[in-house]
Design an enzyme around this catalytic site. Structure first.
Site, PDB file in Angstrom:
ATOM      1  N   HIS A 184       6.161 -80.793  -6.474  1.00 32.71           N
ATOM      2  CA  HIS A 184       5.853 -82.065  -7.127  1.00 32.71           C
ATOM      3  C   HIS A 184       4.375 -82.442  -6.976  1.00 32.71           C
ATOM      4  O   HIS A 184       4.018 -83.580  -7.203  1.00 32.71           O
ATOM      5  CB  HIS A 184       6.708 -83.188  -6.504  1.00 32.71           C
ATOM      6  CG  HIS A 184       8.159 -83.051  -6.800  1.00 32.71           C
ATOM      7  ND1 HIS A 184       9.146 -83.463  -5.935  1.00 32.71           N
ATOM      8  CD2 HIS A 184       8.817 -82.531  -7.867  1.00 32.71           C
ATOM      9  CE1 HIS A 184      10.337 -83.208  -6.451  1.00 32.71           C
ATOM     10  NE2 HIS A 184      10.168 -82.640  -7.617  1.00 32.71           N
TER      11      HIS A 184
ATOM     12  N   LYS B 286      12.596 -74.530 -12.562  1.00 33.96           N
ATOM     13  CA  LYS B 286      13.379 -73.558 -13.334  1.00 33.96           C
ATOM     14  C   LYS B 286      14.810 -74.053 -13.409  1.00 33.96           C
ATOM     15  O   LYS B 286      15.290 -74.736 -12.498  1.00 33.96           O
ATOM     16  CB  LYS B 286      13.363 -72.182 -12.649  1.00 33.96           C
ATOM     17  CG  LYS B 286      13.626 -71.049 -13.602  1.00 33.96           C
ATOM     18  CD  LYS B 286      12.363 -70.696 -14.369  1.00 33.96           C
ATOM     19  CE  LYS B 286      12.562 -69.582 -15.355  1.00 33.96           C
ATOM     20  NZ  LYS B 286      11.277 -69.114 -15.890  1.00 33.96           N
TER      21      LYS B 286
END
Ligand code: NAD
Length: 471
Positions: free
Chosen positions: A63, A105
């Protein structure tokens, strides 16, 4: 799966190998290495009269930059470890090519070929709703894209589901990339990963001294190539290498088997043949090889594994005869195989660099969606008119007429696809130069993957340091 390490462990091992060449704080390296958020969900979908329970994942690896970004894979091999590995690779890939996203993903453990289009749509829409429920999708949060087993069709379903549940969100179109051009996609996205493979190879092959080390002459023209997987990435990588790079494709491996022709295989015709017959086997002028993986072991200049991970293992690595392995797929070479290949002086161009064309053009698509306008709309006519005026002035001053065909080439303003390709080529060249600089300036770094990792880690490290989280 083969070898002792899982896919994620392999990525972590490569990370550790590179980490010692950085001057990053130990705690910072630990933070970069871990997956920040892992979402595993099981949901039911009614298929005919049956309820099917679907196992699905979305992993946000880092992040440090938002949104996070990464494809969605439909395959029976999907599991938590695989999705974590692929998400981690996305973080390093984005950093390498200066795409300002964290890595992510998604994966669904399904065989898309065993479902009808209608059922796949139900599954995709339900998965999207699960992501919405948990705040795992959004233009500024997490932006999926196609991967193995998915394409523009699935991305259109994701977009439609997202916009249905986020009515009035002005930037909703940017919640997913790899969409059809008619649904907010960008020209040149479908070919982008394969085209990026070609641009990368073209750049790598320009350095005469580097090529000499691997027994190669510079330039792509006339080089031999073997490709595994004729899906999105493998098809465009081989087609563009053949048509624009004048590379000779001498071997192809697909699910049903592999073929060889030392005189070259026309990729476009082969794909048409496969569409008609359902197989690449028995294609005109080619020899059918004994096994599906036999083509990987052919003598060639460039081997392009473009199907799945863990296809070159410690078992077949000793038999690989390629001079260069271009990792178009993610993780095709296991960690143990890599040691064997490097000892044989084979150049491995790492996945995190060579298949970064997809995420690069996804980034362009995201920017297009946020700007609500296609690239080239503002400047195309202005440029055309300016070049046209220059040509008229040249004609006037020389008293000679420029050939109409030539004039049209010179005066053409750039379309969206021209700008996308130009941005992609620039990205692949710049990233390679950065990797090469790191590699050449540190004699202890023995392979390109480590150099690429170091490059990525330094960029991510400085992002974190700028955030002031670590001293
Ligand atoms: P795809 O589904 O379009 O194509 C994969 C192809 O591989 C199919 O034609 C399939 O039949 C073939 N294949 C499967 N198993 C095989 C085997 N054992 N031997 C030979 N061929 C086999 O998938 P894709 O999008 O081209 O992705 C391929 C790889 O590239 C994956 O590792 C993916 O993560 C990576 N990748 C894809 C993108 C993208 O933009 N699509 C971007 C970066 C990386």
């Amino acid at each position: 799966m083969s070898g002792n390490l899982s896919f994620f462990e392999s990525v972590q091992r490569n990370f550790d190998k590179a980490a010692k060449y950085t001057n990053l704080h130990k705690g910072l390296l630990e933070q970069i290495k871990v997956c920040n958020a892992v979402y595993e969900v099981h949901f039911p979908v009614k298929i005919g009269e049956e309820f099917k329970v679907i196992e699905a994942y979305r992993v946000q690896h880092s992040h440090h930059r938002m949104p996070t970004k990464g494809g969605i894979r439909y395959s029976l091999n999907v599991d938590r470890d695989e999705v974590m590995a692929l998400a981690a690779l996305m973080t390093y890939k984005c950093a390498l090519v200066d795409v300002p996203f964290g890595g992510a993903k998604g994966g669904l453990k399904i065989d898309p070929k065993s479902y009808s289009e209608h059922d796949l749509q139900k599954i995709t829409r339900r998965y999207t709703k699960e992501l919405i429920n948990k705040g795992f999708i959004g233009p500024g949060i997490d932006v999926p894209a196609p991967d193995y087993g998915t394409g523009p069709r699935e991305m259109a379903w994701i977009l439609d589901t997202y916009t249905t549940f986020n009515h009035g969100e002005i930037d909703a179109m940017a919640c997913v990339t790899g969409k059809p051009v008619s649904q907010g996609g960008i020209a040149g996205r479908t070919e982008a990963t394969g085209r990026g493979v070609f641009y990368a190879l073209k750049e790598i092959f320009t350095y005469e001294d580097d090529m000499k080390k691997y027994g190669l002459t510079p330039g792509l023209e006339g080089k031999t190539m073997v490709v595994q997987g004729l899906g999105n990435v493998g098809y465009y990588a081989s087609l563009i290498s053949q048509t624009e790079g004048k590379v000779k494709i001498i071997g192809v491996a697909e699910f049903e088997g592999s073929i060889y022709n030392p005189n070259g295989i026309d990729i476009e015709k082969l794909v048409a043949f496969r569409k008609e017959t359902g197989s690449i086997l028995n294609f005109d002028g080619c020899t059918n090889l004994e096994t599906r993986t036999a083509a990987l072991e052919l003598e060639c200049d460039i081997l392009v594994p473009a199907a799945l991970e863990n296809v070159i293992t410690k078992e077949n690595a000793p038999r690989i005869k390629a001079k260069v392995i271009a990792e178009a797929a993610n993780g095709p070479v296991t960690s143990e195989a890599e040691d064997i290949l490097l000892a044989k002086n084979i150049l491995i161009v790492p996945d995190m660099y060579i298949n970064a064309g997809g995420v690069t053009v996804s980034y362009f698509e995201w920017l297009k969606n946020l700007s609500h306008m296609r690239f080239g709309r503002m400047e195309k006519r202005f440029n055309h008119n300016t070049y046209d005026n220059i040509m008229s002035t040249v004609e006037h001053m020389t008293g000679k007429k420029i050939d109409v065909k030539e004039r049209n080439i010179i005066t053409r303003g750039a379309d969206e696809v021209d700008l996308v390709r130009s941005g992609l080529e620039e990205t692949m060249i710049t990233a390679y130069q950065q990797i090469r600089n790191v590699w050449m300036s540190n004699p202890d770094i023995k392979d390109m993957r480590t150099a690429a990792f170091v490059c990525a880690l330094q960029k991510i490290g400085s992002d974190y340091e700028n955030l002031g989280i670590f001293p």
